[in-house]
Design a protein around this motif. Structure first.
Motif, PDB file in Angstrom:
ATOM      1  N   ALA A   1     -16.848   0.069  83.138  1.00 62.34           N
ATOM      2  CA  ALA A   1     -17.751  -0.601  82.203  1.00 62.34           C
ATOM      3  C   ALA A   1     -18.214   0.370  81.121  1.00 62.34           C
ATOM      4  N   SER A   2     -18.498   1.597  81.496  1.00 61.02           N
ATOM      5  CA  SER A   2     -18.918   2.613  80.526  1.00 61.02           C
ATOM      6  C   SER A   2     -17.804   2.910  79.524  1.00 61.02           C
ATOM      7  N   ALA A   3     -16.583   3.016  80.011  1.00 62.35           N
ATOM      8  CA  ALA A   3     -15.448   3.277  79.122  1.00 62.35           C
ATOM      9  C   ALA A   3     -15.243   2.109  78.155  1.00 62.35           C
ATOM     10  N   ARG A   4     -15.380   0.893  78.650  1.00 65.32           N
ATOM     11  CA  ARG A   4     -15.232  -0.272  77.771  1.00 65.32           C
ATOM     12  C   ARG A   4     -16.314  -0.292  76.693  1.00 65.32           C
ATOM     13  N   ARG A   5     -17.575   0.009  77.086  1.00 68.02           N
ATOM     14  CA  ARG A   5     -18.666   0.051  76.099  1.00 68.02           C
ATOM     15  C   ARG A   5     -18.388   1.119  75.052  1.00 68.02           C
ATOM     16  N   SER A   6     -17.923   2.267  75.490  1.00 65.27           N
ATOM     17  CA  SER A   6     -17.630   3.360  74.565  1.00 65.27           C
ATOM     18  C   SER A   6     -16.527   2.966  73.587  1.00 65.27           C
ATOM     19  N   LEU A   7     -15.482   2.343  74.104  1.00 63.86           N
ATOM     20  CA  LEU A   7     -14.383   1.913  73.238  1.00 63.86           C
ATOM     21  C   LEU A   7     -14.832   0.839  72.255  1.00 63.86           C
ATOM     22  N   ARG A   8     -15.686  -0.067  72.705  1.00 63.05           N
ATOM     23  CA  ARG A   8     -16.208  -1.092  71.790  1.00 63.05           C
ATOM     24  C   ARG A   8     -17.030  -0.465  70.679  1.00 63.05           C
ATOM     25  N   ARG A   9     -17.863   0.551  71.029  1.00 62.99           N
ATOM     26  CA  ARG A   9     -18.663   1.234  70.001  1.00 62.99           C
ATOM     27  C   ARG A   9     -17.753   1.940  69.000  1.00 62.99           C
ATOM     28  N   GLU A  10     -16.712   2.597  69.502  1.00 62.25           N
ATOM     29  CA  GLU A  10     -15.771   3.271  68.605  1.00 62.25           C
ATOM     30  C   GLU A  10     -15.062   2.275  67.695  1.00 62.25           C
ATOM     31  N   LEU A  11     -14.655   1.152  68.254  1.00 61.92           N
ATOM     32  CA  LEU A  11     -13.981   0.126  67.455  1.00 61.92           C
ATOM     33  C   LEU A  11     -14.919  -0.421  66.385  1.00 61.92           C
TER      34      LEU A  11
ATOM     35  N   LEU B   1     -17.002   1.651  99.723  1.00 63.25           N
ATOM     36  CA  LEU B   1     -17.881   0.784  98.952  1.00 63.25           C
ATOM     37  C   LEU B   1     -18.488   1.536  97.767  1.00 63.25           C
ATOM     38  N   ILE B   2     -18.947   2.753  98.005  1.00 63.62           N
ATOM     39  CA  ILE B   2     -19.513   3.572  96.930  1.00 63.62           C
ATOM     40  C   ILE B   2     -18.458   3.857  95.868  1.00 63.62           C
ATOM     41  N   GLU B   3     -17.238   4.131  96.293  1.00 63.72           N
ATOM     42  CA  GLU B   3     -16.155   4.404  95.337  1.00 63.72           C
ATOM     43  C   GLU B   3     -15.896   3.190  94.444  1.00 63.72           C
ATOM     44  N   VAL B   4     -15.874   1.995  95.035  1.00 66.69           N
ATOM     45  CA  VAL B   4     -15.651   0.780  94.250  1.00 66.69           C
ATOM     46  C   VAL B   4     -16.770   0.603  93.217  1.00 66.69           C
ATOM     47  N   VAL B   5     -18.007   0.813  93.643  1.00 67.52           N
ATOM     48  CA  VAL B   5     -19.139   0.674  92.726  1.00 67.52           C
ATOM     49  C   VAL B   5     -19.036   1.688  91.589  1.00 67.52           C
ATOM     50  N   LEU B   6     -18.721   2.931  91.915  1.00 66.86           N
ATOM     51  CA  LEU B   6     -18.630   3.971  90.884  1.00 66.86           C
ATOM     52  C   LEU B   6     -17.468   3.717  89.916  1.00 66.86           C
ATOM     53  N   VAL B   7     -16.353   3.240  90.425  1.00 71.15           N
ATOM     54  CA  VAL B   7     -15.210   2.931  89.556  1.00 71.15           C
ATOM     55  C   VAL B   7     -15.577   1.807  88.589  1.00 71.15           C
ATOM     56  N   ARG B   8     -16.260   0.794  89.103  1.00 74.27           N
ATOM     57  CA  ARG B   8     -16.683  -0.307  88.217  1.00 74.27           C
ATOM     58  C   ARG B   8     -17.633   0.187  87.139  1.00 74.27           C
ATOM     59  N   GLN B   9     -18.551   1.074  87.497  1.00 75.31           N
ATOM     60  CA  GLN B   9     -19.483   1.619  86.515  1.00 75.31           C
ATOM     61  C   GLN B   9     -18.750   2.439  85.457  1.00 75.31           C
ATOM     62  N   ARG B  10     -17.804   3.284  85.899  1.00 77.34           N
ATOM     63  CA  ARG B  10     -17.041   4.097  84.937  1.00 77.34           C
ATOM     64  C   ARG B  10     -16.200   3.212  84.025  1.00 77.34           C
TER      65      ARG B  10
END
Length: 60
Positions: free
Chosen positions: A42-52, A31-40
């Motif tokens: 979402a963070s990667a998507r936000r970072s890519l959107r900022r770069e774009l 369960l913790i792994e699923v939560v952490l993967v989702r957070q990572r």
């Protein structure tokens, strides 16, 4: 194995605490792994959107 009752099943011949504790720790880790993967993700998507967005701003 043959258990006569639900209590005997959960006791697992005296090893119930170890068996069910192991299941619990494994379920918590998954369960913790699923939560952490989702957070990572979402963070990667936000970072890519900022770069774009930054690339779009520099091209204008």
């Amino acid at each position: 194995m043959n258990w006569g009752s639900a209590g005997e099943f959960f006791a697992m011949g005296g090893y119930g605490l170890y068996v069910w504790g192991s299941f619990g720790v494994t379920a918590a880790a998954l369960l913790i792994e699923v939560v952490l993967v989702r957070q990572r993700f979402a963070s990667a998507r936000r970072s890519l959107r900022r770069e774009l967005a930054a690339d779009r701003d520099t091209q204008d």
